[in-house]
Design an enzyme around this catalytic site. Sequence first.
Site, PDB file in Angstrom:
ATOM      1  N   ASP A   5      14.685  -0.782   0.796  1.00  0.00           N
ATOM      2  CA  ASP A   5      15.111  -0.971   2.152  1.00  0.00           C
ATOM      3  C   ASP A   5      16.400  -1.903   1.797  1.00  0.00           C
ATOM      4  OD1 ASP A   5      15.684  -1.519   4.708  1.00  0.00           O
ATOM      5  OD2 ASP A   5      13.494  -1.015   5.313  1.00  0.00           O
TER       6      ASP A   5
ATOM      7  N   ARG B  30       0.250   6.703   7.864  1.00  0.00           N
ATOM      8  CA  ARG B  30       0.250   6.736   6.324  1.00  0.00           C
ATOM      9  C   ARG B  30      -0.361   7.991   5.833  1.00  0.00           C
ATOM     10  NH1 ARG B  30       1.465   1.448   4.211  1.00  0.00           N
ATOM     11  NH2 ARG B  30       0.164  -0.104   5.346  1.00  0.00           N
TER      12      ARG B  30
ATOM     13  N   ASP C 145       3.925   3.218   6.817  1.00  0.00           N
ATOM     14  CA  ASP C 145       3.154   3.073   8.204  1.00  0.00           C
ATOM     15  C   ASP C 145       3.856   2.391   9.274  1.00  0.00           C
ATOM     16  OD1 ASP C 145       3.408   0.237   6.913  1.00  0.00           O
ATOM     17  OD2 ASP C 145       2.139  -0.263   8.380  1.00  0.00           O
TER      18      ASP C 145
ATOM     19  N   LYS D 132      17.256   3.697   1.071  1.00  0.00           N
ATOM     20  CA  LYS D 132      17.918   3.474   2.426  1.00  0.00           C
ATOM     21  C   LYS D 132      19.004   2.413   2.018  1.00  0.00           C
ATOM     22  CE  LYS D 132      15.145   3.353   6.463  1.00  0.00           C
ATOM     23  NZ  LYS D 132      14.246   2.251   7.398  1.00  0.00           N
TER      24      LYS D 132
ATOM     25  N   GLU E 242       7.817   3.018  -6.213  1.00  0.00           N
ATOM     26  CA  GLU E 242       7.957   2.779  -4.761  1.00  0.00           C
ATOM     27  C   GLU E 242       7.914   3.778  -3.790  1.00  0.00           C
ATOM     28  OE1 GLU E 242       7.159   0.564  -2.902  1.00  0.00           O
ATOM     29  OE2 GLU E 242       8.005  -1.544  -3.178  1.00  0.00           O
ATOM     30  N   ASP E 243       7.421   3.500  -2.629  1.00  0.00           N
ATOM     31  CA  ASP E 243       7.587   4.498  -1.662  1.00  0.00           C
ATOM     32  C   ASP E 243       9.182   4.312  -1.034  1.00  0.00           C
ATOM     33  OD1 ASP E 243       6.826   2.228  -0.559  1.00  0.00           O
ATOM     34  OD2 ASP E 243       6.054   2.932   1.286  1.00  0.00           O
TER      35      ASP E 243
ATOM     36  N   LYS F 147       0.881  -1.130  -0.128  1.00  0.00           N
ATOM     37  CA  LYS F 147      -0.021   0.017   0.002  1.00  0.00           C
ATOM     38  C   LYS F 147       0.913   1.308   0.026  1.00  0.00           C
ATOM     39  CE  LYS F 147      -3.292  -2.191   3.351  1.00  0.00           C
ATOM     40  NZ  LYS F 147      -3.549  -1.956   4.713  1.00  0.00           N
ATOM     41  N   GLY F 148       2.067   1.227   0.605  1.00  0.00           N
ATOM     42  CA  GLY F 148       2.768   2.265   0.822  1.00  0.00           C
ATOM     43  C   GLY F 148       3.112   3.290  -0.348  1.00  0.00           C
TER      44      GLY F 148
ATOM     45  N   PHE G 110      13.835   4.607  11.260  1.00  0.00           N
ATOM     46  CA  PHE G 110      12.232   4.128  11.064  1.00  0.00           C
ATOM     47  C   PHE G 110      11.603   5.383  10.841  1.00  0.00           C
ATOM     48  CE2 PHE G 110       8.052   2.458  11.481  1.00  0.00           C
ATOM     49  CZ  PHE G 110       8.319   1.183  10.976  1.00  0.00           C
ATOM     50  N   VAL G 111      11.054   5.216   9.420  1.00  0.00           N
ATOM     51  CA  VAL G 111      10.139   6.499   8.869  1.00  0.00           C
ATOM     52  C   VAL G 111       8.768   6.127   8.590  1.00  0.00           C
ATOM     53  CG1 VAL G 111      12.165   7.893   7.872  1.00  0.00           C
ATOM     54  CG2 VAL G 111      11.317   5.995   6.528  1.00  0.00           C
TER      55      VAL G 111
HETATM   56  C1  PRP Z   1       7.521  -1.550   2.061  1.00  0.00           C
HETATM   57  C2  PRP Z   1       7.727  -0.685   0.777  1.00  0.00           C
HETATM   58  C3  PRP Z   1       8.220  -1.765  -0.199  1.00  0.00           C
HETATM   59  C4  PRP Z   1       9.307  -2.687   0.671  1.00  0.00           C
HETATM   60  C5  PRP Z   1      10.537  -2.227   0.591  1.00  0.00           C
HETATM   61  O1  PRP Z   1       6.436  -2.121   1.827  1.00  0.00           O
HETATM   62  O2  PRP Z   1       6.532  -0.296   0.285  1.00  0.00           O
HETATM   63  O3  PRP Z   1       7.359  -2.367  -1.057  1.00  0.00           O
HETATM   64  O4  PRP Z   1       8.641  -2.471   2.204  1.00  0.00           O
HETATM   65  O5  PRP Z   1      11.568  -3.230   1.285  1.00  0.00           O
HETATM   66  P1  PRP Z   1      12.551  -3.937   0.807  1.00  0.00           P
HETATM   67  O6  PRP Z   1      13.526  -3.193  -0.078  1.00  0.00           O
HETATM   68  O7  PRP Z   1      13.078  -4.386   1.907  1.00  0.00           O
HETATM   69  O8  PRP Z   1      11.984  -5.205   0.022  1.00  0.00           O
HETATM   70  P2  PRP Z   1       5.775  -2.790   3.229  1.00  0.00           P
HETATM   71  O9  PRP Z   1       6.083  -4.448   3.313  1.00  0.00           O
HETATM   72  O10 PRP Z   1       6.189  -2.322   4.525  1.00  0.00           O
HETATM   73  O11 PRP Z   1       4.319  -2.905   3.092  1.00  0.00           O
HETATM   74  P3  PRP Z   1       3.437  -1.531   2.779  1.00  0.00           P
HETATM   75  O12 PRP Z   1       3.646  -0.894   1.408  1.00  0.00           O
HETATM   76  O13 PRP Z   1       2.083  -2.304   2.704  1.00  0.00           O
HETATM   77  O14 PRP Z   1       3.424  -0.707   3.940  1.00  0.00           O
END
Ligand code: PRP
Length: 173
Positions: free
Chosen positions: A101, A163, A157, A129, A97-98, A40-41, A150-151
């Site tokens: 990581d 969010r 979220d 990151k 993507e948001d 969702k992010g 942690f953002v």
């Molecule tokens: C977050 C973000 C990416 C993913 C990145 O989603 O939106 O999809 O993590 O992380 P990575 O590089 O370690 O794979 P999250 O799983 O938190 O779900 P959300 O978007 O529903 O909050």
Amino acid sequence: MAAERVLISSEQIQKRIREMAAEIESDYPEGPIYLVSILKGAFIFLADLARALKRPTVRIEFMAISSYGMEKTSSGQVKLTRDLDVNIEGHDVLLVEDIIDSGVTLTYLKGLLEQRRPRSLEIATLLDKPERRIKPVKVKYIGFQIPDEFVVGYGLDYAEDYRNLSDIRVLSN
Ligand code: PRP
């Protein structure tokens, strides 16, 4: 639960999105661009980036994967829970993507979408990151590189809260 401090203001985010959109517009001179976003992010970034692009042929598509810390592991196992319902073959696709990581999510999704033979496949992320990277992934458009904190906010979220905030904040104890 925790203290919050603003890391990136709403104004800074909007300014950077306008710059990213201008870059994207000049890199894709004509025709449709498929913005593929992962729920969702990324939904708020997607909405603002899409509106900052001026051509009418911006297609909006969504995918979903299993949530962080459950089935997703550093071994690269990501469970797809919602696939695209359009054929991207021969099209310009920009994965939106948001945050990146570990890079696990995008490495998986990029591999999956490449098999469908788009004309081009690039990545735009609001946040990066780099310190957390496990899987190297080539990212063409990066909004901000941030430290390993942690953002939340602007789509991101903590336990589904935060969010809706219009800026990016750091949560700390
Ligand atoms: C977050 C973000 C990416 C993913 C990145 O989603 O939106 O999809 O993590 O992380 P990575 O590089 O370690 O794979 P999250 O799983 O938190 O779900 P959300 O978007 O529903 O909050």
